[in-house]
Enzyme design. Structure first.
Site, mmCIF file in Angstrom:
data_model
loop_
_atom_site.group_PDB
_atom_site.id
_atom_site.type_symbol
_atom_site.label_atom_id
_atom_site.label_comp_id
_atom_site.label_asym_id
_atom_site.label_seq_id
_atom_site.Cartn_x
_atom_site.Cartn_y
_atom_site.Cartn_z
ATOM 1 N N SER A 74 0.860 -1.178 0.000
ATOM 2 C CA SER A 74 0.000 0.000 0.000
ATOM 3 C C SER A 74 0.900 1.233 0.000
ATOM 4 O O SER A 74 2.064 1.147 0.405
ATOM 5 C CB SER A 74 -0.864 -0.017 1.265
ATOM 6 O OG SER A 74 -1.478 1.244 1.465
ATOM 7 N N TYR B 205 -2.456 -0.809 10.155
ATOM 8 C CA TYR B 205 -2.523 -1.127 8.721
ATOM 9 C C TYR B 205 -1.223 -0.707 8.030
ATOM 10 O O TYR B 205 -0.604 -1.497 7.310
ATOM 11 C CB TYR B 205 -3.734 -0.436 8.086
ATOM 12 C CG TYR B 205 -3.878 -0.686 6.600
ATOM 13 C CD1 TYR B 205 -4.497 -1.839 6.127
ATOM 14 C CD2 TYR B 205 -3.386 0.228 5.665
ATOM 15 C CE1 TYR B 205 -4.622 -2.076 4.756
ATOM 16 C CE2 TYR B 205 -3.502 0.004 4.295
ATOM 17 C CZ TYR B 205 -4.129 -1.144 3.850
ATOM 18 O OH TYR B 205 -4.245 -1.367 2.499
HETATM 19 P P1 NDP Z 1 -11.549 -5.879 0.335
HETATM 20 O O1 NDP Z 1 -11.852 -5.520 1.743
HETATM 21 O O2 NDP Z 1 -12.497 -5.521 -0.740
HETATM 22 O O3 NDP Z 1 -11.211 -7.433 0.243
HETATM 23 C C1 NDP Z 1 -10.377 -8.032 1.190
HETATM 24 C C2 NDP Z 1 -10.520 -9.518 1.115
HETATM 25 O O4 NDP Z 1 -9.757 -10.081 2.192
HETATM 26 C C3 NDP Z 1 -11.961 -9.970 1.292
HETATM 27 O O5 NDP Z 1 -12.237 -11.019 0.411
HETATM 28 C C4 NDP Z 1 -11.982 -10.445 2.730
HETATM 29 O O6 NDP Z 1 -12.930 -11.452 3.003
HETATM 30 C C5 NDP Z 1 -10.584 -10.999 2.887
HETATM 31 N N1 NDP Z 1 -10.247 -11.096 4.297
HETATM 32 C C6 NDP Z 1 -10.243 -10.104 5.215
HETATM 33 N N2 NDP Z 1 -9.989 -10.591 6.436
HETATM 34 C C7 NDP Z 1 -9.804 -11.930 6.278
HETATM 35 C C8 NDP Z 1 -9.550 -12.988 7.184
HETATM 36 N N3 NDP Z 1 -9.448 -12.768 8.488
HETATM 37 N N4 NDP Z 1 -9.428 -14.242 6.709
HETATM 38 C C9 NDP Z 1 -9.574 -14.479 5.379
HETATM 39 N N5 NDP Z 1 -9.841 -13.521 4.473
HETATM 40 C C10 NDP Z 1 -9.963 -12.258 4.922
HETATM 41 O O7 NDP Z 1 -10.122 -5.200 0.054
HETATM 42 P P2 NDP Z 1 -9.376 -4.826 -1.308
HETATM 43 O O8 NDP Z 1 -9.755 -5.749 -2.379
HETATM 44 O O9 NDP Z 1 -9.488 -3.380 -1.494
HETATM 45 O O10 NDP Z 1 -7.867 -5.086 -0.849
HETATM 46 C C11 NDP Z 1 -7.069 -6.141 -1.350
HETATM 47 C C12 NDP Z 1 -5.650 -5.848 -0.975
HETATM 48 O O11 NDP Z 1 -5.207 -4.628 -1.576
HETATM 49 C C13 NDP Z 1 -5.415 -5.674 0.528
HETATM 50 O O12 NDP Z 1 -4.181 -6.249 0.874
HETATM 51 C C14 NDP Z 1 -5.370 -4.164 0.699
HETATM 52 O O13 NDP Z 1 -4.637 -3.799 1.841
HETATM 53 C C15 NDP Z 1 -4.673 -3.760 -0.581
HETATM 54 N N6 NDP Z 1 -4.882 -2.376 -0.994
HETATM 55 C C16 NDP Z 1 -6.103 -1.966 -1.454
HETATM 56 C C17 NDP Z 1 -6.268 -0.665 -1.901
HETATM 57 C C18 NDP Z 1 -7.577 -0.175 -2.426
HETATM 58 O O14 NDP Z 1 -7.673 1.039 -2.762
HETATM 59 N N7 NDP Z 1 -8.605 -0.999 -2.554
HETATM 60 C C19 NDP Z 1 -5.149 0.301 -1.890
HETATM 61 C C20 NDP Z 1 -3.920 -0.247 -1.378
HETATM 62 C C21 NDP Z 1 -3.801 -1.539 -0.953
HETATM 63 P P3 NDP Z 1 -14.504 -11.105 3.168
HETATM 64 O O15 NDP Z 1 -14.974 -10.758 1.809
HETATM 65 O O16 NDP Z 1 -15.069 -12.350 3.668
HETATM 66 O O17 NDP Z 1 -14.577 -9.943 4.115
#
Ligand code: NDP
Length: 252
Positions: free
Chosen positions: A159, A172
């Site tokens: 990130s 985070y």
């Molecule tokens: P989302 O919150 O949309 O998706 C995150 C996913 O991780 C979901 O499928 C969620 O499951 C899963 N997850 C969360 N906690 C757990 C857990 N305890 N066990 C198993 N699975 C888990 O996030 P994004 O798609 O936006 O983010 C994806 C990655 O990109 C992350 O690493 C984030 O930090 C990074 N990122 C995103 C940015 C953005 O602008 N979107 C910017 C910079 C970095 P569930 O659906 O069941 O909640």
């Protein structure tokens, strides 16, 4: 931190990931969902790991409907899974698949965003468990299977706040710095002894549930959709990035 970019106008060939088995964490939603669908579209058997079975089943159905290779579902809560669960998961997958060609460490928790002086330890621990410790445990226990692949790729999701610290981003941001550290240490260890590469990838602002939660006042459509940043996810996972390791990438 010096960052790298994927080749401009990168166009993956249609069979880029054919014959590969790839594990995607957080595959049920957001960027992970899109990556899983794309990896399958380009030929990979995808292991869909996440905590919400229904969402994983929906991705499974979408892959099947599109005629992709049969995926696998791994329902696992990375916040609570003990190390034993990673050990038995690696053992059971090892019986089914001879090798693993890639891991996309994508699942993450945003956690509380508040100053360090009022941060809650329980929430801090949850974020570190999902965003850092789970990546370590998966990598640690799947390395033997990754070594069996002719070339393998591990993508760690970073990130902007994991590269330059920012007030109130708490656990985070710290977890994403740790992610970069894990990637660098691993890449350095593997560089001359294996065909496994490890890189970090910052998707940058992308229209997902996490982004909308982090920036409730923002127009969500101002940011690219997960599908728009997939060239970077395909480039780093496929053999077009063979030989590139230890680098910090931006998706766009
Ligand atoms: P989302 O919150 O949309 O998706 C995150 C996913 O991780 C979901 O499928 C969620 O499951 C899963 N997850 C969360 N906690 C757990 C857990 N305890 N066990 C198993 N699975 C888990 O996030 P994004 O798609 O936006 O983010 C994806 C990655 O990109 C992350 O690493 C984030 O930090 C990074 N990122 C995103 C940015 C953005 O602008 N979107 C910017 C910079 C970095 P569930 O659906 O069941 O909640």
């Amino acid at each position: 931190m010096q960052t790298s970019s994927i080749p401009i106008d990168y166009k993956p060939r249609t069979n880029l990931l054919s014959g590969k088995t790839i594990l995607v964490t957080g595959a049920g939603d957001g960027i992970g969902r899109s990556a899983a669908l794309n990896y399958a579209r380009y030929g990979a058997s995808v292991l869909l790991l996440g905590r919400t079975e229904k969402k994983l089943e929906a991705v499974y159905d979408e892959i099947e409907k599109a005629g992709g290779p049969k995926p696998g579902i791994i329902t696992m809560n990375l916040a609570t899974a003990p190390e034993d669960m990673y050990v038995s998961l690696a053992a059971s997958l090892g019986e089914e698949f001879s090798r693993l060609d890639g891991i996309l460490h994508n699942a993450a928790l945003l956690g509380d965003r508040r100053p360090i002086d009022s941060a809650m330890y329980a929430s801090w621990q949850d974020v570190m468990q999902v965003n850092v410790n789970a990546q370590f445990l998966l990598t640690r226990h799947f390395l033997p299977m990754l070594h069996q692949a002719p070339t393998a790729s591990i993508i760690f999701t970073s990130s902007t706040v994991g590269r330059v610290g920012r007030a109130y981003w708490g656990a985070y941001a710290v977890s994403k710095f740790a992610t970069e550290g894990l990637m660098q240490v691993l890449a350095s260890e593997l560089e001359n002894t294996s065909h496994i590469r490890a890189n970090s990838l910052n998707p940058r602002a992308t229209n997902t549930a996490m982004r909308r939660a982090a920036y409730p006042g923002e127009d969500p459509t101002a940011n690219p959709a997960p599908q728009d940043i997939m060239p970077a996810y395909l480039f780093l996972m496929g053999d077009d990035s063979a030989g590139i390791t230890g680098k910090a990438f931006d998706a766009r």
